[in-house]
Design a protein around this motif. Sequence first.
Motif, mmCIF file in Angstrom:
data_model
loop_
_atom_site.group_PDB
_atom_site.id
_atom_site.type_symbol
_atom_site.label_atom_id
_atom_site.label_comp_id
_atom_site.label_asym_id
_atom_site.label_seq_id
_atom_site.Cartn_x
_atom_site.Cartn_y
_atom_site.Cartn_z
ATOM 1 N N LEU A 235 46.867 52.104 27.044
ATOM 2 C CA LEU A 235 45.495 52.132 27.561
ATOM 3 C C LEU A 235 44.770 50.811 27.291
ATOM 4 O O LEU A 235 44.094 50.266 28.166
ATOM 5 N N GLN A 236 44.906 50.308 26.070
ATOM 6 C CA GLN A 236 44.252 49.050 25.710
ATOM 7 C C GLN A 236 44.783 47.909 26.582
ATOM 8 O O GLN A 236 44.014 47.076 27.083
ATOM 9 N N GLY A 237 46.104 47.903 26.772
ATOM 10 C CA GLY A 237 46.719 46.835 27.555
ATOM 11 C C GLY A 237 46.320 46.863 29.009
ATOM 12 O O GLY A 237 45.987 45.826 29.596
ATOM 13 N N LEU A 238 46.316 48.042 29.609
ATOM 14 C CA LEU A 238 45.960 48.148 31.023
ATOM 15 C C LEU A 238 44.504 47.786 31.246
ATOM 16 O O LEU A 238 44.167 47.105 32.228
ATOM 17 N N ALA A 239 43.625 48.191 30.327
ATOM 18 C CA ALA A 239 42.204 47.846 30.450
ATOM 19 C C ALA A 239 42.012 46.339 30.389
ATOM 20 O O ALA A 239 41.272 45.755 31.202
ATOM 21 N N LEU A 240 42.674 45.687 29.443
ATOM 22 C CA LEU A 240 42.563 44.232 29.318
ATOM 23 C C LEU A 240 43.140 43.527 30.548
ATOM 24 O O LEU A 240 42.575 42.542 31.046
ATOM 25 N N TYR A 241 44.245 44.029 31.039
ATOM 26 C CA TYR A 241 44.870 43.452 32.236
ATOM 27 C C TYR A 241 43.911 43.504 33.419
ATOM 28 O O TYR A 241 43.736 42.512 34.146
ATOM 29 N N LEU A 242 43.259 44.634 33.621
ATOM 30 C CA LEU A 242 42.344 44.800 34.745
ATOM 31 C C LEU A 242 41.047 44.020 34.561
ATOM 32 O O LEU A 242 40.333 43.754 35.530
ATOM 33 N N GLN A 243 40.755 43.646 33.313
ATOM 34 C CA GLN A 243 39.587 42.812 33.034
ATOM 35 C C GLN A 243 39.906 41.324 33.216
ATOM 36 O O GLN A 243 39.039 40.475 33.034
ATOM 37 N N GLY A 244 41.131 41.015 33.583
ATOM 38 C CA GLY A 244 41.540 39.634 33.795
ATOM 39 C C GLY A 244 42.226 38.995 32.610
ATOM 40 O O GLY A 244 42.690 37.853 32.690
ATOM 41 N N LYS A 245 42.340 39.710 31.501
ATOM 42 C CA LYS A 245 43.019 39.201 30.302
ATOM 43 C C LYS A 245 44.475 39.641 30.358
ATOM 44 O O LYS A 245 44.948 40.458 29.560
ATOM 45 N N LYS A 246 45.186 39.080 31.335
ATOM 46 C CA LYS A 246 46.506 39.593 31.677
ATOM 47 C C LYS A 246 47.559 39.373 30.597
ATOM 48 O O LYS A 246 48.386 40.253 30.338
ATOM 49 N N GLU A 247 47.539 38.231 29.958
ATOM 50 C CA GLU A 247 48.595 37.924 28.989
ATOM 51 C C GLU A 247 48.598 38.909 27.820
ATOM 52 O O GLU A 247 49.638 39.501 27.487
ATOM 53 N N ILE A 248 47.433 39.089 27.202
ATOM 54 C CA ILE A 248 47.370 40.015 26.061
ATOM 55 C C ILE A 248 47.541 41.460 26.539
ATOM 56 O O ILE A 248 48.131 42.295 25.839
ATOM 57 N N GLY A 249 47.049 41.738 27.750
ATOM 58 C CA GLY A 249 47.203 43.086 28.297
ATOM 59 C C GLY A 249 48.661 43.446 28.504
ATOM 60 O O GLY A 249 49.115 44.524 28.111
ATOM 61 N N LEU A 250 49.414 42.533 29.114
ATOM 62 C CA LEU A 250 50.832 42.776 29.346
ATOM 63 C C LEU A 250 51.603 42.879 28.027
ATOM 64 O O LEU A 250 52.559 43.655 27.917
ATOM 65 N N SER A 251 51.158 42.117 27.026
ATOM 66 C CA SER A 251 51.801 42.168 25.708
ATOM 67 C C SER A 251 51.662 43.562 25.089
ATOM 68 O O SER A 251 52.618 44.108 24.523
ATOM 69 N N LEU A 252 50.460 44.144 25.204
ATOM 70 C CA LEU A 252 50.233 45.484 24.649
ATOM 71 C C LEU A 252 50.994 46.552 25.439
ATOM 72 O O LEU A 252 51.529 47.511 24.855
#
Length: 297
Positions: A235-252
């Motif tokens: 959940l944390q990763g997908l939210a960050l990914y959709l907020q444009g923070k793709k690198e950390i989002g994909l990592s999570l």
Amino acid sequence: MTEIGEVFKIFRTGKNVTLKEASHNIVSYPFLSKFERGLTDISFTHLLELLDRINVQLSEFEFLYQKCNANNNDLLPSFQKAYQSGDIVVLKSHLRLWQHKQGKFAELQVIQLKMMLTTLNADNITKKEILILEDYFKNISNWTFFELYLFGHAMPFLDEKFMFHLFQELHQKSILYDNFRYDSFSMLFYIYNNIILFMLEHDHLDTAELLIQKLTYYFNQQEKDYYHRARLFNLQGLALYLQGKKEIGLSLIKRSNLISYLSEHSSTFINNEKNYLSKYLTANELKNVFDFSKIKL
């Protein structure tokens, strides 16, 4: 499986309260007798009134119910375990069992199992069944663990406004469930998971972020296990990914998938994760977050 009426009878007879004394001005004498023999269902409101009549706390009643069913595979956690692992065979066997039973409770169990199977692309839920659920939820004044399970699986199928109104009501009362049942945290987590995914899917990113923060805080107060940890990372990763923070989002997201991989989750579960994430991630990103070729088991 020990019925709740049988558990009530244990308390009633243990306190030397007669059927007539217990039922007076609450339900009829014959009705209470049938309830204790497992021949009819009872409303939660009437159950609370009956427990008050024999001076038994709901928590005491719930504890004995769990204890009586400890060796009889309490079905709701059994459903959830099968659903989480994507075990369609087990879910269908439960469905066949409940389709041969009568009464409102059996009808709701059938709908719940069909929703699980529909989510796993193994069945279809009808509009009529959804209307039955909505009508049932509208008339609940006191939520129990059964309604938690039912609502958790119904969320993707309910009308958006109706579903969110119910969630807000549940969220306001969530503290009531902390010690209500040994697996209540798992069900609350599942409900939060569904509502957050709903918010992300409809671009309500700020609301999703607030709910993730609440869930993270709540999660940190509980005992941790690999499944809930993986879901929270996802959940944390997908939210960050959709907020444009793709690198950390994909990592999570990859961390979440790695936990599932290392715990040897079924291929069905992993494929369901892939299918869902494919709505958001590119083909290369999807391949990367499920690439465990360098991991040796």
